[in-house]
Design a protein around this motif. Structure first.
Motif, PDB file in Angstrom:
ATOM      1  N   GLN A   1      25.938  10.669 -21.279  1.00 38.46           N
ATOM      2  CA  GLN A   1      25.855  11.995 -21.907  1.00 38.46           C
ATOM      3  C   GLN A   1      24.800  12.046 -23.005  1.00 38.46           C
ATOM      4  OE1 GLN A   1      29.587  13.259 -23.641  1.00 38.46           O
ATOM      5  NE2 GLN A   1      29.058  15.443 -23.579  1.00 38.46           N
ATOM      6  N   GLY A   2      24.024  10.980 -23.147  1.00 43.56           N
ATOM      7  CA  GLY A   2      23.124  10.862 -24.285  1.00 43.56           C
ATOM      8  C   GLY A   2      22.062  11.935 -24.394  1.00 43.56           C
ATOM      9  N   LEU A   3      21.390  12.250 -23.290  1.00 47.25           N
ATOM     10  CA  LEU A   3      20.303  13.230 -23.391  1.00 47.25           C
ATOM     11  C   LEU A   3      20.809  14.629 -23.754  1.00 47.25           C
ATOM     12  CD1 LEU A   3      17.695  12.212 -20.675  1.00 47.25           C
ATOM     13  CD2 LEU A   3      17.710  11.739 -23.126  1.00 47.25           C
ATOM     14  N   PRO A   4      21.901  15.132 -23.149  1.00 50.46           N
ATOM     15  CA  PRO A   4      22.421  16.429 -23.619  1.00 50.46           C
ATOM     16  C   PRO A   4      22.788  16.415 -25.105  1.00 50.46           C
ATOM     17  CG  PRO A   4      23.363  15.903 -21.488  1.00 50.46           C
ATOM     18  CD  PRO A   4      22.602  14.690 -21.934  1.00 50.46           C
ATOM     19  N   ILE A   5      23.343  15.287 -25.584  1.00 50.22           N
ATOM     20  CA  ILE A   5      23.661  15.180 -27.011  1.00 50.22           C
ATOM     21  C   ILE A   5      22.375  15.229 -27.842  1.00 50.22           C
ATOM     22  CG2 ILE A   5      24.558  13.633 -28.802  1.00 50.22           C
ATOM     23  CD1 ILE A   5      26.602  12.638 -26.758  1.00 50.22           C
ATOM     24  N   ALA A   6      21.364  14.460 -27.405  1.00 55.11           N
ATOM     25  CA  ALA A   6      20.094  14.422 -28.141  1.00 55.11           C
ATOM     26  C   ALA A   6      19.448  15.796 -28.202  1.00 55.11           C
ATOM     27  CB  ALA A   6      19.144  13.425 -27.481  1.00 55.11           C
ATOM     28  N   PHE A   7      19.424  16.491 -27.078  1.00 57.39           N
ATOM     29  CA  PHE A   7      18.746  17.783 -27.038  1.00 57.39           C
ATOM     30  C   PHE A   7      19.505  18.838 -27.833  1.00 57.39           C
ATOM     31  CE2 PHE A   7      16.876  16.360 -22.722  1.00 57.39           C
ATOM     32  CZ  PHE A   7      15.879  15.670 -23.376  1.00 57.39           C
ATOM     33  N   SER A   8      20.839  18.763 -27.843  1.00 55.07           N
ATOM     34  CA  SER A   8      21.599  19.735 -28.633  1.00 55.07           C
ATOM     35  C   SER A   8      21.361  19.511 -30.120  1.00 55.07           C
ATOM     36  CB  SER A   8      23.093  19.634 -28.312  1.00 55.07           C
ATOM     37  OG  SER A   8      23.663  18.458 -28.846  1.00 55.07           O
ATOM     38  N   ALA A   9      21.205  18.243 -30.513  1.00 53.33           N
ATOM     39  CA  ALA A   9      20.905  17.944 -31.915  1.00 53.33           C
ATOM     40  C   ALA A   9      19.513  18.428 -32.289  1.00 53.33           C
ATOM     41  CB  ALA A   9      21.034  16.446 -32.167  1.00 53.33           C
ATOM     42  N   LEU A  10      18.567  18.297 -31.356  1.00 51.76           N
ATOM     43  CA  LEU A  10      17.181  18.629 -31.671  1.00 51.76           C
ATOM     44  C   LEU A  10      16.971  20.115 -31.926  1.00 51.76           C
ATOM     45  CD1 LEU A  10      15.192  16.251 -29.300  1.00 51.76           C
ATOM     46  CD2 LEU A  10      15.300  16.171 -31.793  1.00 51.76           C
ATOM     47  N   ASP A  11      17.812  20.973 -31.345  1.00 48.45           N
ATOM     48  CA  ASP A  11      17.671  22.397 -31.646  1.00 48.45           C
ATOM     49  C   ASP A  11      17.823  22.636 -33.147  1.00 48.45           C
ATOM     50  OD1 ASP A  11      17.179  23.229 -29.056  1.00 48.45           O
ATOM     51  OD2 ASP A  11      19.284  23.651 -28.608  1.00 48.45           O
ATOM     52  N   GLY A  12      18.861  22.033 -33.739  1.00 50.94           N
ATOM     53  CA  GLY A  12      19.048  22.158 -35.181  1.00 50.94           C
ATOM     54  C   GLY A  12      17.969  21.431 -35.962  1.00 50.94           C
ATOM     55  N   GLY A  13      17.548  20.266 -35.448  1.00 51.80           N
ATOM     56  CA  GLY A  13      16.494  19.508 -36.111  1.00 51.80           C
ATOM     57  C   GLY A  13      15.179  20.257 -36.163  1.00 51.80           C
ATOM     58  N   ARG A  14      14.875  20.989 -35.103  1.00 51.53           N
ATOM     59  CA  ARG A  14      13.640  21.776 -35.086  1.00 51.53           C
ATOM     60  C   ARG A  14      13.674  22.871 -36.138  1.00 51.53           C
ATOM     61  NH1 ARG A  14      13.413  21.445 -28.468  1.00 51.53           N
ATOM     62  NH2 ARG A  14      12.268  19.462 -28.445  1.00 51.53           N
ATOM     63  N   LEU A  15      14.848  23.458 -36.343  1.00 49.82           N
ATOM     64  CA  LEU A  15      14.962  24.459 -37.402  1.00 49.82           C
ATOM     65  C   LEU A  15      14.803  23.811 -38.773  1.00 49.82           C
ATOM     66  CD1 LEU A  15      17.819  26.835 -36.188  1.00 49.82           C
ATOM     67  CD2 LEU A  15      15.343  27.135 -36.048  1.00 49.82           C
ATOM     68  N   GLY A  16      15.308  22.594 -38.918  1.00 51.84           N
ATOM     69  CA  GLY A  16      15.114  21.884 -40.179  1.00 51.84           C
ATOM     70  C   GLY A  16      13.644  21.673 -40.482  1.00 51.84           C
ATOM     71  N   ILE A  17      12.882  21.253 -39.474  1.00 48.09           N
ATOM     72  CA  ILE A  17      11.447  21.045 -39.673  1.00 48.09           C
ATOM     73  C   ILE A  17      10.734  22.369 -39.917  1.00 48.09           C
ATOM     74  CG2 ILE A  17       9.325  20.214 -38.586  1.00 48.09           C
ATOM     75  CD1 ILE A  17      11.385  18.071 -39.620  1.00 48.09           C
ATOM     76  N   ALA A  18      11.172  23.442 -39.272  1.00 49.83           N
ATOM     77  CA  ALA A  18      10.583  24.762 -39.536  1.00 49.83           C
ATOM     78  C   ALA A  18      10.777  25.152 -40.997  1.00 49.83           C
ATOM     79  CB  ALA A  18      11.210  25.811 -38.614  1.00 49.83           C
ATOM     80  N   ALA A  19      11.957  24.888 -41.538  1.00 49.31           N
ATOM     81  CA  ALA A  19      12.218  25.216 -42.939  1.00 49.31           C
ATOM     82  C   ALA A  19      11.381  24.343 -43.870  1.00 49.31           C
ATOM     83  CB  ALA A  19      13.703  25.039 -43.242  1.00 49.31           C
ATOM     84  N   VAL A  20      11.265  23.062 -43.553  1.00 52.06           N
ATOM     85  CA  VAL A  20      10.435  22.163 -44.362  1.00 52.06           C
ATOM     86  C   VAL A  20       8.978  22.622 -44.335  1.00 52.06           C
ATOM     87  CG1 VAL A  20       9.528  19.816 -44.543  1.00 52.06           C
ATOM     88  CG2 VAL A  20      11.962  20.178 -44.102  1.00 52.06           C
ATOM     89  N   ALA A  21       8.474  22.960 -43.154  1.00 54.56           N
ATOM     90  CA  ALA A  21       7.091  23.415 -43.025  1.00 54.56           C
ATOM     91  C   ALA A  21       6.861  24.690 -43.834  1.00 54.56           C
ATOM     92  CB  ALA A  21       6.749  23.642 -41.556  1.00 54.56           C
TER      93      ALA A  21
END
Length: 379
Positions: free
Chosen positions: A230-250
């Motif tokens: 189940q690793g890749l679905p877990i990774a990709f679901s986390a990355l959606d939030g992570g991308r927003l984190g980087i958008a806020a940092v940028a």
């Protein structure tokens, strides 16, 4: 310039004020020293943890802040206005908590999550490998089932807080193909785990980014998060939030560059008046401001969709793409506004420009974001 924010509650307004106070006292006063000397800010994350800033978007029942994502991201932006590297590390810590919070068992959450959300344990995210960055399905690091747990063998790369973190959200191969990757809450220190020398990066110098070499290290079986495969679905679901984190940092990085450029343009004179009053430069500043505010609006739209329980993967990619491209453009323009001084270390805009570049690369390159967006549009 203090950003005037539209916040949903008085509690959120108080939180932003607290963040600004801490960021001005603890981040703004130390950033130049640590970035220039490439030294780790010892004790700083304990300070942020004591203020409750490291588990904001997670449930209060496990020690989190219970804040909506739109508030959490604005906290990240405030941190990034003062120190982008620290804001990135806070975002990555939040990212590392997601697999356990969203996919862990109740027993696993009770065991580890309170210490993670309180900041007693600082986390890293270990997905990428030397030959597998954007192509996460190409992971080669192996997790082999043995009598007393899993034996981990392989090399991971580009780990923020590598060697410093207390645990890692680790993705390793337990089978074949895209359904053969599993997620583990791996300890930060275990026999058979070694870290490479910190990468010599263009920016974000104060927080180490390293490789990790797993040489047959054994981790307990109960550190598997979710099911095997189940690793890749877990990774990709986390990355959606992570991308927003980087958008806020940028966005915070771009705001800092804009603030420096405006302050300089109001003080510097040429041809008998402030350079800000020359139309050519005034229009440049206007375009920079429009880019910053557009980036902020875009990440807030995606965050509000997440908070409302709506699908937001496409909007997260849009926010990451728009905000990081804006950061690169705005920081470059800030150097231009300052002219020759912008190219020196006497002003921070040259650092902002160097730091902005990585935001277009990590948490999925902007080319990958365009791929995600185009596929979502044509489903």
């Amino acid at each position: 310039m203090t950003v005037e924010r539209l916040l949903p509650t008085p509690e959120a307004r108080d939180l932003i004020e607290l963040t600004r106070e801490i960021a001005d006292k603890e981040l703004a006063t130390r950033v130049e020293e640590h970035e220039r000397n490439e030294t780790y800010p010892e004790g700083l994350f304990a300070t942020l943890a004591a203020a409750g800033l490291l588990g904001l978007p997670y449930p209060e029942e496990y020690g989190g802040g219970g804040q909506p994502y739109e508030v959490y991201l604005q906290v990240l932006e405030e941190l990034a206005i003062r120190w982008a590297a620290v804001a990135v590390a806070v975002s990555v810590h939040g990212l590392s908590c997601h697999p356990l919070a969203a996919f862990g068992t109740e027993e696993q959450k009770e065991r580890w999550l309170p210490r993670m959300l309180s900041g007693e344990m600082i986390g890293g995210y270990s997905l990428s490998e030397p030959q597998a960055g954007s192509d996460a399905a190409a992971l080669a690091c192996k997790a082999e089932r043995v009598e007393n747990g899993y034996r981990i063998t392989g090399t991971k790369a580009w780990i923020t807080h590598g060697g410093k973190a207390d645990y890692y959200a680790l993705f390793a191969r337990t089978g074949e193909g895209s359904r053969g990757v599993s997620c583990f809450l791996a300890p930060g220190h275990v026999d058979g785990l070694m870290f490479g020398k910190p990468e010599q990066k263009m920016g974000l110098h104060a927080i180490p980014t390293t490789t990790a070499h797993w040489d047959g290290a054994i981790i307990e079986a109960d550190r598997l998060i979710g099911r095997e495969g189940q690793g890749l679905p877990i990774a990709f679901s986390a990355l959606d939030g992570g991308r927003l984190g980087i958008a806020a940092v940028a966005t915070g990085l771009a705001q800092a560059a804009l603030d420096t450029a405006v302050a300089y343009a109001k003080e510097r004179t040429a041809f008998g008046k402030r350079i800000a009053d020359h139309q050519g430069l005034g229009f440049l500043l206007a375009d920079m401001a429009a880019a910053v505010e557009s980036a902020r609006a875009t990440y807030l739209d995606a965050a509000r969709r997440r908070d409302a329980g709506l699908q937001y993967s496409r909007q997260a990619s849009v926010a990451k793409l728009v905000a990081t491209d804006a950061a690169m453009k705005v920081t470059t323009d800030a150097v231009q506004v300052l002219g020759g001084y912008g190219y020196t270390r006497d002003f921070p805009v040259e650092r902002y420009m160097r730091e902005a570049k990585i935001t277009q690369i990590f948490e999925g390159t902007n080319q990958i974001q365009r791929l995600v967006i185009s596929r979502a549009l044509t489903k």
